[in-house]
Design a protein around this motif. Structure first.
Motif, mmCIF file in Angstrom:
data_model
loop_
_atom_site.group_PDB
_atom_site.id
_atom_site.type_symbol
_atom_site.label_atom_id
_atom_site.label_comp_id
_atom_site.label_asym_id
_atom_site.label_seq_id
_atom_site.Cartn_x
_atom_site.Cartn_y
_atom_site.Cartn_z
ATOM 1 N N TRP A 73 4.758 -1.601 -0.619
ATOM 2 C CA TRP A 73 3.720 -0.563 -0.585
ATOM 3 C C TRP A 73 2.798 -0.712 0.622
ATOM 4 O O TRP A 73 2.283 0.280 1.128
ATOM 5 C CB TRP A 73 2.932 -0.509 -1.893
ATOM 6 N N VAL A 76 4.668 0.886 3.523
ATOM 7 C CA VAL A 76 4.562 2.355 3.500
ATOM 8 C C VAL A 76 3.169 2.793 3.957
ATOM 9 O O VAL A 76 3.040 3.704 4.773
ATOM 10 C CB VAL A 76 4.863 2.916 2.092
ATOM 11 N N TYR A 104 1.398 9.440 -1.626
ATOM 12 C CA TYR A 104 0.767 8.515 -2.567
ATOM 13 C C TYR A 104 -0.199 7.544 -1.896
ATOM 14 O O TYR A 104 -1.259 7.241 -2.414
ATOM 15 C CB TYR A 104 1.848 7.729 -3.326
ATOM 16 N N THR A 105 0.169 7.059 -0.708
ATOM 17 C CA THR A 105 -0.672 6.044 -0.063
ATOM 18 C C THR A 105 -1.753 6.655 0.822
ATOM 19 O O THR A 105 -2.529 5.942 1.433
ATOM 20 C CB THR A 105 0.167 5.103 0.819
ATOM 21 N N ALA B 171 2.808 8.837 -10.161
ATOM 22 C CA ALA B 171 3.465 7.561 -9.873
ATOM 23 C C ALA B 171 4.138 7.016 -11.129
ATOM 24 O O ALA B 171 5.253 6.494 -11.075
ATOM 25 C CB ALA B 171 2.456 6.557 -9.326
ATOM 26 N N ALA B 182 10.301 4.980 -6.263
ATOM 27 C CA ALA B 182 8.838 5.002 -6.314
ATOM 28 C C ALA B 182 8.264 3.978 -5.345
ATOM 29 O O ALA B 182 7.263 4.239 -4.674
ATOM 30 C CB ALA B 182 8.364 4.720 -7.740
ATOM 31 N N GLN B 183 8.914 2.827 -5.245
ATOM 32 C CA GLN B 183 8.451 1.813 -4.291
ATOM 33 C C GLN B 183 8.495 2.335 -2.867
ATOM 34 O O GLN B 183 7.615 2.045 -2.060
ATOM 35 C CB GLN B 183 9.331 0.565 -4.390
ATOM 36 N N GLY B 186 5.609 4.019 -1.639
ATOM 37 C CA GLY B 186 4.411 3.207 -1.467
ATOM 38 C C GLY B 186 3.695 2.931 -2.775
ATOM 39 O O GLY B 186 2.550 2.498 -2.779
ATOM 40 N N VAL B 187 4.375 3.184 -3.904
ATOM 41 C CA VAL B 187 3.745 2.927 -5.201
ATOM 42 C C VAL B 187 3.806 1.429 -5.491
ATOM 43 O O VAL B 187 4.874 0.821 -5.411
ATOM 44 C CB VAL B 187 4.474 3.711 -6.318
ATOM 45 N N ASN B 188 2.663 0.845 -5.801
ATOM 46 C CA ASN B 188 2.611 -0.545 -6.224
ATOM 47 C C ASN B 188 3.046 -0.576 -7.687
ATOM 48 O O ASN B 188 2.270 -0.327 -8.604
ATOM 49 C CB ASN B 188 1.198 -1.088 -6.066
ATOM 50 N N VAL B 189 4.336 -0.836 -7.874
ATOM 51 C CA VAL B 189 4.949 -0.684 -9.193
ATOM 52 C C VAL B 189 4.281 -1.600 -10.226
ATOM 53 O O VAL B 189 4.022 -1.187 -11.351
ATOM 54 C CB VAL B 189 6.462 -0.947 -9.093
ATOM 55 N N ASP B 190 3.981 -2.825 -9.831
ATOM 56 C CA ASP B 190 3.343 -3.751 -10.774
ATOM 57 C C ASP B 190 2.019 -3.198 -11.288
ATOM 58 O O ASP B 190 1.710 -3.267 -12.465
ATOM 59 C CB ASP B 190 3.071 -5.104 -10.093
ATOM 60 N N VAL B 192 0.987 -0.052 -11.374
ATOM 61 C CA VAL B 192 1.113 1.154 -12.205
ATOM 62 C C VAL B 192 1.654 0.798 -13.589
ATOM 63 O O VAL B 192 1.210 1.352 -14.599
ATOM 64 C CB VAL B 192 1.990 2.214 -11.500
#
Lengths: 236, 296
Positions: A73, A76, A104-105, B171, B182-183, B186-190, B192
């Motif tokens: 992330w 990105v 998203y970012t 997300a 999703a990663q 740029g989604v911080n999966v942990d 979310v």
């Protein structure tokens, strides 16, 4: 000026040695293409650059950022955006929502709105289908969503993994034109392709990747005339 | 008749609140979190503990109930995040069965941990809702019942708004569909996933406090049956689907209410789980769980 530098990168999955001392560079504003057959290590390279797989040795740096250890992330957010193989559209979400996810970012709502307008202007088909579910689009449209989605994130370096896969020749041409247009606005592009003919038309430089190694390198126009490339990748 | 619907709606809104967490967690990490019912129990006990600490008992104040509700939601939300961090995240890449068994372990840990602290006997919940009511449309309704149903409805509306309209909600849905994709956004999966555990656990905690106030008594095993009921509700509605969980919860409440009236109260659970089996065999995707056709 070099922006991305991969030096002697090795990636190993279990028993598979996917990359072996792979080295290449991408300069600011270039379109660089990695050519190679299935299993040559092209997608692994892309996944390594976006932090999804880690190199066992070697160095991967982009704008001073160590991509070998950075979180996906953070990569990105910094503007290295990866359009993955198979497009990975969020199938039950609308085209518009897919594009929004690309932002998203991005915390600046105005920037997102402005880029959405640009993407819809560049790809009017997406504007027509903005409230349609992503999974119901044709392959070419899905590819446009995937590229558009990456553009909303404001990429400085755009990675495109097999954007022409499964598309009709006419659509491939459209997609390549979009990529060239994105590059013309100043975005650096790293393109992975099996369709060497289409890719070499828009690329500035190219590398041939074989079994995880870069074996040939040169300006795209020269590689397109190289007998080894013609025989192996242009169906000479 | 109307009375049965109203009773079903009240119980159904508890089921729906718990089913939402079940369904969201399943949607995002494909885990049947069998400890989820125990979070509901913890919610009730957090409320009980707090009120007892202040020496409050036999209270009927609705504002006080709201304060306790909020406090319990935050506490259970954080507990949910902690459980995910300690018990489930290290197993993210393990076979699903390993995580499922871990969830059962977490469930026992919570149940018998609470039993160790508060003892095995039922406790009287310190807030009692008054039972005097009024008659509308042939049903007996109390003000506090209306409050409970309204709270549940508001919580569900807020949740629907978060999931449908906000960046984090998008997300969540993206991770449910494709975590790797999703990663790449740029989604911080942990982070979310932790957020989903917080929200799901907070809703279950809210239901626990509401059930404590509604039924008047709480015990360390109260989460077991409701966990299974919430699972049933989630399956009926279509597991992983938000509106499915809401619909399934209310529907199950109604089914039980009518089932008890027609066949007798002792058949209630038989009736509920009979429906679970029916759905699992005949329509495992549930009422709203249909998938879109995908083209490549």
């Amino acid at each position: 000026m070099t922006t991305l530098e991969v030096r002697d990168a090795d990636v190993v999955y279990g028993r598979v040695h996917a990359l072996r001392e792979l080295s290449f560079t991408v300069g600011e504003g270039e379109i660089v293409c990695l050519l190679g057959n299935n299993g040559a290590g092209k997608s692994t390279t892309m996944n390594m650059l976006s932090g999804l797989v880690r190199p066992r040795s070697g160095s991967v740096t982009w704008q001073g950022m160590d991509l070998a250890t950075a979180k996906p992330w953070d990569i990105v957010s910094a503007g290295l955006i990866h359009v993955p193989e198979g497009r990975r559209i969020f199938s039950t979400m609308t085209v518009h929502e897919n594009l929004l996810l690309g932002g998203y970012t991005v915390s600046d709502a105005k920037a997102i709105a402005a880029r959405l307008d640009e993407v819809y202007a560049m790809m009017p088909r997406l504007a027509e289908r903005r409230s349609q579910q992503g999974g119901t689009l044709s392959g070419g449209e899905q590819q446009m969503v995937a590229i558009g989605r990456a553009l909303i994130g404001g990429p400085k370096l755009l990675l495109l993994d097999e954007p022409s896969m499964g598309l009709a020749p006419l659509v491939v041409k459209q997609v390549m034109e979009i990529i060239a247009a994105v590059n013309a606005t100043g975005t650096t592009v790293l393109l992975v392709e099996q369709n060497a003919r289409a890719a070499l038309k828009i690329a500035h430089r190219a590398y041939v990747v074989e079994t995880g190694r870069a074996t040939l390198e040169g300006p795209a126009a020269e590689l397109a005339k190289d007998p080894r490339v013609i025989e192996a990748y242009l169906g000479g | 008749m109307m009375q049965l619907i109203w009773n079903g709606l009240i119980v159904g809104s508890f089921y729906a609140l718990v089913a939402l967490g079940y369904s969201m967690v399943y949607g995002i990490i494909k885990l049947l979190n069998f400890a989820h019912g125990d979070i509901y129990m913890l919610g009730a006990f957090v409320g009980f503990f707090t009120l007892s600490a202040f020496g409050i008992s036999n209270e009927t104040s609705i504002p006080l109930l709201l304060v306790v509700l909020l406090l319990s939601m935050v506490t259970t939300g954080l507990i949910g995040v902690g459980i995910e961090r300690i018990a489930y995240r290290p197993l993210r890449r393990s076979p699903r069965l390993a995580v499922l068994i871990t969830a059962i372990g977490v469930s026992f840990t919570l149940e018998y941990g609470v039993r160790q602290i508060f003892g095995p006997n039922p406790e009287a919940f310190p807030i009692r809702l008054e039972s005097s009511g009024f008659d509308v449309l042939g049903m007996r309704v109390t003000a506090s019942q209306i409050v409970l149903v309204v709270i549940a409805a508001v919580l569900m509306l807020v949740l629907a708004h978060i999931v449908e309209r906000t960046r984090q909600g998008r997300a969540m849905r993206a991770i449910a569909l494709d975590p790797t994709g999703a990663q790449l956004m740029g989604v911080n999966v942990d982070r979310v996933i932790a957020m989903v555990f917080f929200i799901g656990s907070a809703l279950a905690g809210a239901a626990g406090v509401m059930a404590g106030a509604y039924y008047g008594s709480i015990d360390f095993l109260m989460g077991f049956i409701i966990g299974l009921k919430a699972f049933t509700a989630a399956v009926i509605g279509g597991i992983g689907n938000l509106y499915g969980a809401m619909l399934g919860g209310v529907l199950l409440g109604m089914l039980e209410s009518f089932g008890s009236a027609w066949f007798g109260g002792e058949w209630r659970d038989v009736f509920a789980f009979g429906f679970l089996i029916l759905f699992l065999t005949l329509k495992p995707t549930g009422l709203l769980g249909a998938r879109v056709v995908e083209r490549m």
